[in-house]
Write a protein that holds these residues in place. Structure first.
Motif, PDB file in Angstrom:
ATOM      1  N   SER A 223       0.806  -1.219   0.000  1.00 33.35           N
ATOM      2  CA  SER A 223       0.000   0.000   0.000  1.00 33.35           C
ATOM      3  C   SER A 223       0.839   1.268   0.000  1.00 33.35           C
ATOM      4  N   ARG A 224       2.135   1.130   0.196  1.00 31.38           N
ATOM      5  CA  ARG A 224       2.989   2.323   0.247  1.00 31.38           C
ATOM      6  C   ARG A 224       4.449   1.909   0.134  1.00 31.38           C
ATOM      7  N   VAL A 225       5.253   2.780  -0.459  1.00 35.41           N
ATOM      8  CA  VAL A 225       6.704   2.605  -0.497  1.00 35.41           C
ATOM      9  C   VAL A 225       7.341   3.846   0.113  1.00 35.41           C
ATOM     10  N   ASP A 226       8.170   3.640   1.115  1.00 36.76           N
ATOM     11  CA  ASP A 226       8.935   4.736   1.705  1.00 36.76           C
ATOM     12  C   ASP A 226      10.317   4.756   1.078  1.00 36.76           C
ATOM     13  N   VAL A 227      10.631   5.815   0.345  1.00 37.29           N
ATOM     14  CA  VAL A 227      11.990   6.006  -0.172  1.00 37.29           C
ATOM     15  C   VAL A 227      12.739   6.829   0.866  1.00 37.29           C
ATOM     16  N   LEU A 228      13.684   6.206   1.524  1.00 36.29           N
ATOM     17  CA  LEU A 228      14.376   6.825   2.653  1.00 36.29           C
ATOM     18  C   LEU A 228      15.752   7.312   2.215  1.00 36.29           C
ATOM     19  N   PRO A 229      16.009   8.602   2.255  1.00 39.69           N
ATOM     20  CA  PRO A 229      17.324   9.108   1.856  1.00 39.69           C
ATOM     21  C   PRO A 229      18.408   8.674   2.844  1.00 39.69           C
ATOM     22  N   PHE A 230      19.501   8.183   2.328  1.00 37.40           N
ATOM     23  CA  PHE A 230      20.653   7.837   3.166  1.00 37.40           C
ATOM     24  C   PHE A 230      21.105   9.049   3.969  1.00 37.40           C
ATOM     25  N   HIS A 231      21.434   8.807   5.240  1.00 41.38           N
ATOM     26  CA  HIS A 231      21.991   9.871   6.082  1.00 41.38           C
ATOM     27  C   HIS A 231      23.091   9.270   6.957  1.00 41.38           C
ATOM     28  N   GLY A 256      16.422  15.960  -5.940  1.00 43.30           N
ATOM     29  CA  GLY A 256      16.137  15.480  -7.287  1.00 43.30           C
ATOM     30  C   GLY A 256      16.324  13.984  -7.414  1.00 43.30           C
ATOM     31  N   GLN A 257      17.349  13.433  -6.767  1.00 42.90           N
ATOM     32  CA  GLN A 257      17.581  11.988  -6.818  1.00 42.90           C
ATOM     33  C   GLN A 257      16.471  11.226  -6.104  1.00 42.90           C
ATOM     34  N   VAL A 258      16.021  11.767  -4.983  1.00 42.07           N
ATOM     35  CA  VAL A 258      14.924  11.137  -4.248  1.00 42.07           C
ATOM     36  C   VAL A 258      13.644  11.164  -5.084  1.00 42.07           C
ATOM     37  N   ALA A 259      13.381  12.314  -5.705  1.00 43.58           N
ATOM     38  CA  ALA A 259      12.182  12.448  -6.538  1.00 43.58           C
ATOM     39  C   ALA A 259      12.221  11.470  -7.712  1.00 43.58           C
ATOM     40  N   ALA A 260      13.394  11.300  -8.314  1.00 48.97           N
ATOM     41  CA  ALA A 260      13.526  10.381  -9.445  1.00 48.97           C
ATOM     42  C   ALA A 260      13.258   8.938  -9.014  1.00 48.97           C
ATOM     43  N   ALA A 261      13.742   8.572  -7.830  1.00 51.54           N
ATOM     44  CA  ALA A 261      13.484   7.220  -7.322  1.00 51.54           C
ATOM     45  C   ALA A 261      11.990   7.014  -7.077  1.00 51.54           C
ATOM     46  N   LYS A 262      11.337   8.017  -6.507  1.00 52.16           N
ATOM     47  CA  LYS A 262       9.890   7.909  -6.259  1.00 52.16           C
ATOM     48  C   LYS A 262       9.123   7.765  -7.565  1.00 52.16           C
ATOM     49  N   GLU A 263       9.593   8.441  -8.593  1.00 53.13           N
ATOM     50  CA  GLU A 263       8.918   8.354  -9.885  1.00 53.13           C
ATOM     51  C   GLU A 263       8.995   6.938 -10.453  1.00 53.13           C
ATOM     52  N   ILE A 264      10.097   6.244 -10.205  1.00 54.94           N
ATOM     53  CA  ILE A 264      10.233   4.871 -10.684  1.00 54.94           C
ATOM     54  C   ILE A 264       9.199   3.975 -10.012  1.00 54.94           C
ATOM     55  N   PHE A 265       9.009   4.158  -8.712  1.00 54.34           N
ATOM     56  CA  PHE A 265       7.995   3.377  -8.011  1.00 54.34           C
ATOM     57  C   PHE A 265       6.598   3.764  -8.483  1.00 54.34           C
ATOM     58  N   ALA A 266       6.368   5.060  -8.636  1.00 53.65           N
ATOM     59  CA  ALA A 266       5.052   5.535  -9.074  1.00 53.65           C
ATOM     60  C   ALA A 266       4.700   5.006 -10.446  1.00 53.65           C
ATOM     61  N   ALA A 267       5.689   4.838 -11.316  1.00 51.21           N
ATOM     62  CA  ALA A 267       5.451   4.327 -12.666  1.00 51.21           C
ATOM     63  C   ALA A 267       4.927   2.893 -12.656  1.00 51.21           C
ATOM     64  N   GLN A 268       5.154   2.199 -11.522  1.00 48.53           N
ATOM     65  CA  GLN A 268       4.638   0.844 -11.381  1.00 48.53           C
ATOM     66  C   GLN A 268       3.304   0.824 -10.631  1.00 48.53           C
ATOM     67  N   GLY A 269       2.719   2.019 -10.443  1.00 47.28           N
ATOM     68  CA  GLY A 269       1.428   2.102  -9.788  1.00 47.28           C
ATOM     69  C   GLY A 269       1.464   2.076  -8.288  1.00 47.28           C
ATOM     70  N   LEU A 270       2.652   2.340  -7.716  1.00 42.33           N
ATOM     71  CA  LEU A 270       2.808   2.314  -6.270  1.00 42.33           C
ATOM     72  C   LEU A 270       2.797   3.709  -5.688  1.00 42.33           C
ATOM     73  N   LYS A 271       2.272   3.848  -4.496  1.00 41.10           N
ATOM     74  CA  LYS A 271       2.313   5.109  -3.772  1.00 41.10           C
ATOM     75  C   LYS A 271       3.676   5.234  -3.116  1.00 41.10           C
ATOM     76  N   ALA A 272       4.474   6.191  -3.558  1.00 38.92           N
ATOM     77  CA  ALA A 272       5.824   6.377  -3.030  1.00 38.92           C
ATOM     78  C   ALA A 272       5.893   7.704  -2.283  1.00 38.92           C
ATOM     79  N   VAL A 273       6.408   7.648  -1.063  1.00 40.63           N
ATOM     80  CA  VAL A 273       6.510   8.858  -0.241  1.00 40.63           C
ATOM     81  C   VAL A 273       7.925   9.013   0.281  1.00 40.63           C
TER      82      VAL A 273
END
Length: 273
Positions: A223-231, A256-273
């Motif tokens: 139901s959701r994908v969390d893209v977590l930026p490395f810190h 921009g890198q985080v947004a691009a990763a979220k777009e990859i998940f979104a392209a598969q129909g997943l909710k990425a936050v």
């Protein structure tokens, strides 16, 4: 607001985690005990709403970017009872319920202590009436019984890479057990959030991200994908433990890198936050 367990918490006769103890065992057996690093109240990072989070000690993985390497060894935790954890969580149930939250069992790796984890989840759900979440890498998913999973409302599943070699580099362990557990959760219809840590130069290859995305989308229960930026917030802990933090020179990903990763998940129909 991490609250480390203090010495005033009673430690009762020990029940080891390889004993066969059924849920709610405290009512009919010796009190179930486990090794805990700490507990915390958090919002937005350990499941929906404000949550009471129990961090168990011990983890079979050794992730290069781990921000809590002090949770890796079970013997470094504090032995305590499920009774003590439930009593502490009970102090916050009104606040948590009003905030639409719940309770999360995390780590370390909670499935390294499956009996203790199962006891906590059962009592958090059925005694305190809280929404429950299990935060796991899935590597020890075979230790999670169906009974344990019935007491879980949400699984937070870390899929750290799609490429098996990269996964082993990141964790020191093979990828397949995590994927097997993910498929089992899907077969059970268990709601799951996938968590993916984006590390420049390590996990950020678009093909790697797309592999995770395609797999997650194929399951039907994500139901959701969390893209977590490395810190590097845990860097000081690595230094204090005398461990080499090999990602010291790695930058955090740009927005921009985080947004691009979220777009990859979104392209598969997943909710990425």
């Amino acid at each position: 607001m991490a609250v480390l367990l203090g010495t005033d918490i009673p430690v009762r006769p020990r029940t080891t985690d390889d004993e066969a103890v059924t849920p709610a065992a405290a009512a009919t057996h010796r009190p179930v005990t486990g090794s805990i690093h700490s507990w915390d109240l958090s919002t937005g990072v350990d499941g929906p709403g404000s949550r009471f989070v129990t961090f168990l000690a011990g983890c079979p993985l050794s992730c290069l970017y781990c921000h809590n390497p002090d949770t890796w060894r079970m013997r470094d935790g504090r032995r305590t009872t499920a009774d003590a954890v439930i009593a502490e969580a009970a102090k916050y149930t009104k606040f948590i319920s009003a905030a639409g939250g719940g309770a999360t069992v995390s780590g370390g790796e909670p499935l390294l202590q499956p009996v203790f984890t199962g006891e906590l989840l059962h009592r958090l759900k059925h005694e305190l009436g809280l929404h429950t979440a299990l935060d796991t890498s899935g590597f020890l998913g075979a230790r999670a019984t169906d009974a344990l999973l019935r007491d879980v409302d949400l699984v937070l599943l870390d899929i750290k890479s799609w490429d098996p070699d990269t996964y082993r580099t990141v964790t020191g362990r093979p990828l397949r057990p995590t994927l097997d557990f993910a498929r089992r959760l899907a077969a059970l219809g268990q709601e799951t959030w996938v968590r993916f840590v984006l590390v420049p130069g390590l996990t950020d290859d678009p093909a790697n991200i797309e592999g995770v995305a395609r797999f997650a989308a194929s399951l039907g229960n994500i139901s959701r994908v969390d893209v977590l930026p490395f810190h590097k917030l845990g860097e000081a802990k690595w230094d204090a433990l005398g461990k080499e933090f090999t990602l010291r020179g790695t930058p955090s990903p740009t927005p921009g890198q985080v947004a691009a990763a979220k777009e990859i998940f979104a392209a598969q129909g997943l909710k990425a936050v």
